[in-house]
Design an enzyme around this catalytic site. Structure first.
Site, short mmCIF file in Angstrom:
data_model
loop_
_atom_site.label_atom_id
_atom_site.label_comp_id
_atom_site.label_asym_id
_atom_site.label_seq_id
_atom_site.Cartn_x
_atom_site.Cartn_y
_atom_site.Cartn_z
N HIS A 103 0.82 -1.21 0.00
CA HIS A 103 0.00 0.00 0.00
C HIS A 103 0.86 1.27 0.00
CE1 HIS A 103 -2.65 2.98 2.31
NE2 HIS A 103 -3.16 2.92 1.09
N HIS A 122 -1.26 1.68 8.02
CA HIS A 122 -2.71 1.71 7.77
C HIS A 122 -3.37 0.37 8.12
CE1 HIS A 122 -1.10 4.96 5.16
NE2 HIS A 122 -2.04 5.61 5.80
#
Length: 175
Positions: A103, A122
């Site tokens: 990501h 995250h």
């Protein structure tokens, strides 16, 4: 009267499109095993073969830090203790992954209790027993898994990656 005809035509087109869509999906899933394996083999991106460790160096559920395909690409080598799909070695339980979150590139940490790699940025989580499949979080792709080979002396070699490693425009080493 004219309005009802338009509704009927719209329904027929919708149903025809639905039938064609279902037929297409069915045709795509009914594929001979040889073709499916060939497609999976094409997904592997080649890197040079690199020796990572020896079987004697590994302990069950204790990750070993590695650099593959080069020192700028951190990863882990892991003996899971039970055979998994894509696992190498005599027990089929050795896997290796990039530890850069796909990501945003945060460094992942291994959680031994559920055998996942976890991102502090995250909160994406990746299952080490299921080929690095994402199980939670913002990432939009699975974790790159390295293809492994074990020779007769017990030496473990990495020979490719099945996903693009974070931060690289391609899986080709620049010389």
């Amino acid at each position: 009267m004219k309005c009802n005809r338009l509704v009927d035509v719209g329904r027929r087109q919708f149903l025809r499109g639905g039938v064609l869509g279902v037929a297409g999906a069915a045709a795509a899933t009914v594929m001979p095993a040889g073709q499916a394996q060939a497609q999976q083999a094409r997904a592997m991106l080649d890197y040079p073969s690199n020796k990572l460790a020896n079987l004697a160096d590994l302990k069950v559920n204790e990750p070993m830090d590695i650099g593959y395909p080069d020192a700028d690409s951190p990863g882990i080598l892991l003996k899971l203790g039970a055979a998994v799909e894509g696992g190498a070695g005599p027990d089929g339980d050795i896997v290796a992954y990039s530890v850069l979150c796909p990501h945003k590139g945060y460094s992942l940490s291994y959680h031994a209790a559920d055998k996942t790699l976890n991102c502090p940025g995250h909160f994406s989580r990746f299952d080490c027993e299921k080929g690095g499949q994402q199980v939670w979080g913002h990432a939009t792709q699975n974790l790159p898994q390295f293809s492994l080979r074990v020779d007769d002396a017990g030496d473990i070699y990495a020979e490719g990656a099945d996903e693009l490693i974070y931060g690289r425009l391609s899986n080709v080493l620049q010389g």
